[in-house]
Design a protein around this motif. Structure first.
Motif, PDB file in Angstrom:
ATOM      1  N   ILE A 146      11.203   0.083 -10.362  1.00  0.00           N
ATOM      2  CA  ILE A 146      10.504  -0.016  -9.075  1.00  0.00           C
ATOM      3  C   ILE A 146       9.298   0.913  -9.034  1.00  0.00           C
ATOM      4  N   VAL A 149       6.354  -0.846 -10.737  1.00  0.00           N
ATOM      5  CA  VAL A 149       5.763  -1.880  -9.876  1.00  0.00           C
ATOM      6  C   VAL A 149       5.000  -1.248  -8.716  1.00  0.00           C
ATOM      7  N   ALA A 371       7.800  -1.856  -2.030  1.00  0.00           N
ATOM      8  CA  ALA A 371       7.781  -2.648  -3.264  1.00  0.00           C
ATOM      9  C   ALA A 371       9.094  -3.375  -3.524  1.00  0.00           C
ATOM     10  N   LEU A 375       9.491  -7.269  -5.199  1.00  0.00           N
ATOM     11  CA  LEU A 375       9.943  -7.206  -6.588  1.00  0.00           C
ATOM     12  C   LEU A 375      11.259  -7.956  -6.752  1.00  0.00           C
ATOM     13  N   GLN A 378      10.531 -11.604  -6.859  1.00  0.00           N
ATOM     14  CA  GLN A 378       9.940 -12.026  -8.128  1.00  0.00           C
ATOM     15  C   GLN A 378      10.992 -12.114  -9.223  1.00  0.00           C
ATOM     16  N   THR A 448       7.641  -7.077 -14.699  1.00  0.00           N
ATOM     17  CA  THR A 448       7.042  -5.743 -14.581  1.00  0.00           C
ATOM     18  C   THR A 448       5.968  -5.484 -15.625  1.00  0.00           C
ATOM     19  N   LYS A 451       2.546  -5.246 -14.506  1.00  0.00           N
ATOM     20  CA  LYS A 451       2.250  -4.117 -13.616  1.00  0.00           C
ATOM     21  C   LYS A 451       1.940  -2.849 -14.399  1.00  0.00           C
TER      22      LYS A 451
END
Length: 557
Positions: A146, A149, A371, A375, A378, A448, A451
């Motif tokens: 996390i 991201v 986030a 996330l 996704q 990820t 990112k």
């Protein structure tokens, strides 16, 4: 991005040189051909632990070199300049491993500690190993996902610095407090002793005066007798006073000095003697007129001196040393008092640093919460495409119940999953099977990867345990990533390999006395043959080749 890699005398690799292009590159070959050896070599040149057993049999040294383009990597370019390792916009790394266990690293030809090679790694490349899913169940890994991201690295770096400063201040404060507890009794004793001595207003002069007066009073009768006797002999004795005898002698010499000039010196000396005797007599009369024999005064002085002697014994010093000892005690007391002030200052510094830490933790918490839901959605969408149609991911961001802070924040991050309809989300390790965990991990890596700020992503057989249409989806995801980052994928799946813009084939050659690895860059025809081999095994048919060609054509559309 990674532009070239050369390996010499590493394991079964004798001498190998590879170049890499933009986009997606797949590395394929038979199982055991040594595909992952290239990742190992790259890890070594980026600062991983080395072992002399990795050196090829018969060689004394293994060597790995890698080149990275700085064209779209301003972060690495800036870092090289800051470290004074820049060299005409290139980043050339070299690592040697000697048979005696010594290992050396170089950046642009300059010898550097291995830690700097690892810092290059952080700014240039991400390697996703085939066992990455095993670490996914760890809270640290879930937090890192996390934070990647949410792009929390700058905030985490700041928090790490402040948190360590806060801990250091806390440790200093604890040390001061422990010392303060030990010194409290000492400080109370010092305060009592200083107050006791301070009430006496002692000075070196006052003590000397008391001692002198005590000596005088104790010997007053002798002093008076000596003064009276002296005065009698000098002036008052009518028959033999020194003054009269010298005066008579002086008078006789003065009368004759006109006849004997040599008497002049004696006359002058006797004149001086007369004057001195007169002054001495005056001083003795003055002393006798004013001297007092007061026994009460002597008692007072001796009482004071007795008290001082008692204090001196208590402090293990001589009576004359009491003023200096008093100053020493006062200085020590002042030092202990300043320690209390220092403790208060440290406590304030700890509170201020803690306040900064909590503010940074709160910022992290808000960014993580923001986030988490996008996330989770996704990853959910991705795992549903990877043969977990009812899969659902939830990400919980909760503050620690005990209000603690760490250098990574004050949050407990939990990645929860549900794999069946109507099933509540639970911990990965309890809900997901091994195959599901591998697919969830792959989905997370793909989601990820985009990112991450590094320009090169390497996937080392992360597609183990999947196949068919799911493998094609994985390949499509990786190809999509390659539009913005360089992707190098070691795979055994034809569906993934076909999605690559470029393909390298790894072969292990067995010679009479040795084994070595060769890597060939494949053209379109060779790629068809390799994809067909991956599809059909040893006996290739025209149908298999047609299927392989169709897969390649569809991927390029």
């Amino acid at each position: 991005m990674l532009t070239s890699l050369s390996v010499r005398n590493l394991a079964v690799v004798e001498d190998l040189a590879l170049t890499f292009d933009k986009g997606m590159t797949s590395l394929t070959g038979e199982t055991g051909a040594g595909k992952s050896m290239l990742v190992d070599a790259l890890s070594l040149v980026l600062g991983d632990r080395a072992d002399s057993n990795m050196i090829r049999h018969g060689a004394e040294r293994a060597e790995v070199e890698a080149d990275f383009s700085l064209e779209h990597n301003s972060v690495l370019s800036k870092w090289l300049i800051e470290q004074e390792l820049d060299d005409d916009e290139q980043c050339h790394l070299r690592r040697t491993i000697n048979r005696d266990g010594r290992s050396k690293g170089y950046i642009n030809g300059r010898a550097v500690p291995l830690v700097l090679l690892r810092e290059i790694s952080e700014r240039s490349i991400d390697i996703h190993g085939q066992h990455a899913h095993q670490s996914l169940v760890r809270p640290q890994t879930q937090r890192e996902i996390i934070d990647i991201v949410a792009q929390n690295k700058p905030l985490l770096d700041e928090l790490k610095t402040v948190h360590r400063e806060w801990q250091a201040l806390q440790q200093e404060l604890e040390t001061i407090q422990q010392r303060s507890d030990e010194q409290k009794a000492r400080q109370e004793l010092l305060q009592y002793q200083v107050d006791e001595l301070d009430a006496l207003a002692l000075t070196e002069h006052s003590i000397n005066a008391l001692l002198q007066e005590q000596t005088q009073l104790a010997n007053a009768s002798q002093l008076i007798l000596a003064a009276e006797t002296g005065l009698q002999r000098i002036f008052d004795d009518e028959q033999a006073a020194a003054y009269d005898q010298i005066s008579s002698t002086l008078t006789g010499l003065e009368k004759l000095q006109d006849f004997e000039p040599r008497f002049a010196s004696a006359v002058e000396t006797l004149n001086s003697a007369i004057i001195n005797l007169d002054e001495s007599a005056t001083e003795l009369r003055h002393y006798l007129d004013h001297v007092e024999l007061d026994p009460n005064r002597l008692d007072d002085i001796e009482t004071q001196l007795s008290l001082l002697h008692e204090l001196a014994r208590k402090h293990h010093v001589e009576i004359e040393q009491l003023p200096a000892h008093y100053q020493q005690l006062s200085d020590e007391l002042a030092t202990l008092s300043s320690s209390e002030m220092q403790q208060a200052q440290r406590r304030q510094a700890v509170e201020e640093k803690e306040k900064i830490c909590r503010a940074l933790c709160e910022k992290l918490h808000q960014r993580r919460e923001k986030a988490a839901k996008p996330l989770a959605k996704q990853i959910t969408d991705s795992i549903q495409q990877l043969a977990i149609p009812a899969g659902r991911i939830e990400i919980q961001v909760q503050r620690y119940s005990d209000n603690r802070m760490t250098e990574t924040g004050a949050d407990q991050i939990r990645l929860l999953v549900a794999t069946n309809p109507g099933q509540p989300a639970g911990e990965l390790v309890k809900v997901a099977s091994g195959g599901e965990l591998a697919r969830i991990s792959l989905a997370i890596q793909v989601v990820t990867a985009g990112k991450r700020s590094v320009p090169t992503l390497i996937f080392d057989e992360v597609d183990v345990g999947i196949g068919g249409s799911v493998a094609e989806v994985v390949g499509q995801h990786l190809r999509k990533l390659a539009s913005s980052q360089q992707v190098i994928c070691i795979t055994h799946l034809p569906q993934v390999a076909a999605q690559a813009h470029h393909q390298l084939q790894v072969n292990k050659k067995h010679l009479k006395d040795s084994t070595h690895i060769e890597v060939d860059k494949l053209d379109k025809v060779q790629r068809v043959e390799e994809i067909a081999r991956m599809l059909g095994g040893v006996n290739l048919t025209q149908k298999t080749r047609s299927h392989a060609e169709e897969m390649l054509d569809q991927a390029q559309q």
